[in-house]
Design a protein around this motif. Sequence first.
Motif, mmCIF file in Angstrom:
data_model
loop_
_atom_site.group_PDB
_atom_site.id
_atom_site.type_symbol
_atom_site.label_atom_id
_atom_site.label_comp_id
_atom_site.label_asym_id
_atom_site.label_seq_id
_atom_site.Cartn_x
_atom_site.Cartn_y
_atom_site.Cartn_z
ATOM 1 N N GLN A 250 -12.496 6.758 -33.037
ATOM 2 C CA GLN A 250 -12.452 5.858 -34.188
ATOM 3 C C GLN A 250 -13.652 6.116 -35.085
ATOM 4 O O GLN A 250 -14.624 6.741 -34.681
ATOM 5 N N LEU A 251 -13.529 5.619 -36.306
ATOM 6 C CA LEU A 251 -14.578 5.855 -37.289
ATOM 7 C C LEU A 251 -14.995 4.524 -37.901
ATOM 8 O O LEU A 251 -14.146 3.687 -38.192
ATOM 9 N N PRO A 252 -16.294 4.340 -38.111
ATOM 10 C CA PRO A 252 -16.704 3.151 -38.847
ATOM 11 C C PRO A 252 -16.345 3.332 -40.321
ATOM 12 O O PRO A 252 -16.288 4.468 -40.796
ATOM 13 N N SER A 253 -16.100 2.229 -41.031
ATOM 14 C CA SER A 253 -15.633 2.382 -42.413
ATOM 15 C C SER A 253 -16.673 3.079 -43.291
ATOM 16 O O SER A 253 -16.339 3.687 -44.290
ATOM 17 N N THR A 254 -17.928 3.036 -42.886
ATOM 18 C CA THR A 254 -18.976 3.647 -43.708
ATOM 19 C C THR A 254 -19.363 5.046 -43.220
ATOM 20 O O THR A 254 -20.400 5.575 -43.622
ATOM 21 N N ALA A 255 -18.538 5.639 -42.373
ATOM 22 C CA ALA A 255 -18.888 6.950 -41.801
ATOM 23 C C ALA A 255 -19.250 7.974 -42.871
ATOM 24 O O ALA A 255 -20.128 8.809 -42.682
ATOM 25 N N PHE A 256 -18.567 7.914 -44.013
ATOM 26 C CA PHE A 256 -18.822 8.900 -45.063
ATOM 27 C C PHE A 256 -19.513 8.280 -46.270
ATOM 28 O O PHE A 256 -19.575 8.895 -47.338
ATOM 29 N N GLY A 257 -20.020 7.071 -46.084
ATOM 30 C CA GLY A 257 -20.840 6.375 -47.073
ATOM 31 C C GLY A 257 -20.412 6.649 -48.493
ATOM 32 O O GLY A 257 -19.287 6.373 -48.848
ATOM 33 N N ASP A 258 -21.292 7.210 -49.282
ATOM 34 C CA ASP A 258 -20.809 7.626 -50.599
ATOM 35 C C ASP A 258 -21.083 9.106 -50.839
ATOM 36 O O ASP A 258 -21.917 9.500 -51.638
#
Length: 506
Positions: A250-258
């Motif tokens: 799974q991935l946190p929603s902020t994995a790819f930040g901006d």
Amino acid sequence: MASSHTIILFALLQLPFYGVLSRTNATCPGPCQCFSITTMICSDDQMMALPADIPPQVRTLIVVASSVGAVAFREEVHLTKLVLLNNPVNMVSSHAFEQLTGLEELEISGSPLMAIESGAFQTLCKLSTLLLNNNKLKILPPGILDVLQRLQTLQLRGNGLQYLGTKHLHNLHNLQHLDLSFNQLPSATLQLRILSLRGNQVTNLPQGIFTQLKSLEELNLRDNRVSELSAGVFPGSLKKLVLRGNGLVQLPSTAFGDLRYLTHLDLSHNRLSTIPAELLQNLSSLEYFSISANQISELHGTSFQGLLNLKTIHLQANNLSFLEADLFKDQEEMSRLFLSRNRLQSLPYGFFESFGIESLVQLHDNPWHCNCSLLYLREWLEYSSGAVEEVSQILCFSPEPVRGKRLASLGKDQLVCTNSSEAKSRDDATGPTDVEISTSAASKTKHCSLQDINGTLVIKCRLMKCSNLKVETHFHLVDGSTFTHMQTAKWPKHTQCLSGTVTLTV
Ligand SMILES: *[C@@H]1O[C@H](CO)[C@@H](O)[C@H](O)[C@H]1NC(C)=O
Ligand SMILES: *[C@@H]1O[C@H](CO)[C@@H](O)[C@H](O)[C@H]1NC(C)=O
Ligand SMILES: *[C@@H]1O[C@H](CO)[C@@H](O)[C@H](O)[C@H]1NC(C)=O
Ligand SMILES: *[C@@H]1O[C@H](CO)[C@@H](O)[C@H](O)[C@H]1NC(C)=O
Ligand SMILES: *[C@@H]1O[C@H](CO)[C@@H](O)[C@H](O)[C@H]1NC(C)=O
Ligand SMILES: *[C@@H]1O[C@H](CO)[C@@H](O)[C@H](O)[C@H]1NC(C)=O
């Protein structure tokens, strides 16, 4: 003194302790000890120079905490590994390794080493590991690493490096591991643009691991063992990020930040069953997205919202059974969509709205349920025949009469919702059972259902074209008389023409 170093060494080098007992009494020179026929270790603060008479079978030479100040060998030695730890070496001359053409691993660490003359590594074309940690190197001569084409690991931790450019690294085609931590590299001068760590054992990416690489544009972590990502780990300069073939669950929603410059994101061949709705939110430059060969069973309708540049989306080989009609409404540039090998039975009306005629779509290997709801897909296949790959492999899985048939080969009148019961099941109210909805040729583009809501008969129609709807109702009364009721439903103004339901109350 020497013996205390030796004890530390066993721990450091993880040599088996019986090494001491089986110490060879052969020709081990000077203050050195031969713990095996091929390994020689010297640790004596009285030792001023590297041993001259190294036995020919020795392959590994380790010198620790001596007073050796220069790397020099008088005659050819057959070392494959040379380790110099905590010695007062402050300079490496251009002739230092001339006698060591077979060297595969070289470490000079913990020394006041300030300079390496250019050409020093000229003979080391077999070198795969170069460790120069905790020295005092401020610069490396340009081109000094060029000959090291087999180099896989380069560590320059804890030096005072103030500059390292692409020029230094551009020939290191096999480099897999680069460690530049604890230096003084200003962001603007560290110009490493492409870093491949493909096929390693990377299991986690600690915070800050890439912070020095402020110019990094491509990061390849394919085929490692990364199982989780924390927010903010990737540098904002990234354009291409490959995480294919890891163990992501799974991935946190902020994995790819901006990562606003990211154009290419590959998450394929992981074990993801879902992705957070906001995961791609800030990736406004994204053009290529792959999450194929995971276990995705659901995609939030806003997953791709605002990604106006997205052109290629790989969703094949997942567990998708349902997609929202407006999932791709912002992808006006969409040119490739891969949906094969999922569990799709149907696609909603209007799904391909944003697709150009040039697009390429893969839909095969899904268990299509060929009822009236697939009319839209059937028509779209016809309309954009060239766009769909393997059309002949788009097969009906159900219902029984058309099982195994090619969707494209079915006449429109074969895509039926046989009974009102099938249509009815879409709506939760129970409807009258003795009402027929007869389908005429004209109504093939209209789908109507009938419901009885508290005694009021409601006809709901979904229109495929923006036209007003005329409904004629024939009532047959018990006394044998009949009457007819006619009604027209106007297409509501300001409604987006292409996705509409008109409701009539008779
Ligand atoms: C040590 O020397 C003795 C006699 O010179 C020899 O027999 C023995 O094999 C040597 N030990 C090793 C480990 O080489
Ligand atoms: C998107 O960027 C904003 C501003 O940098 C940030 O606050 C937000 O957390 C980011 N969203 C995600 C999903 O990473
Ligand atoms: C696929 O999705 C269904 C639910 O839609 C779930 O029951 C099943 O376990 C999923 N299969 C895999 C392999 O994830
Ligand atoms: C059609 O409806 C009738 C009664 O409403 C039912 O008996 C029949 O099984 C249905 N047929 C199908 C194919 O669903
Ligand atoms: C047609 O089949 C699909 C998939 O099983 C179903 O979701 C849909 O409701 C059916 N359409 C109608 C009009 O019954
Ligand atoms: C149907 O009637 C009942 C009782 O009169 C009412 O509670 C219910 O809300 C009505 N349902 C609809 C869909 O109007």
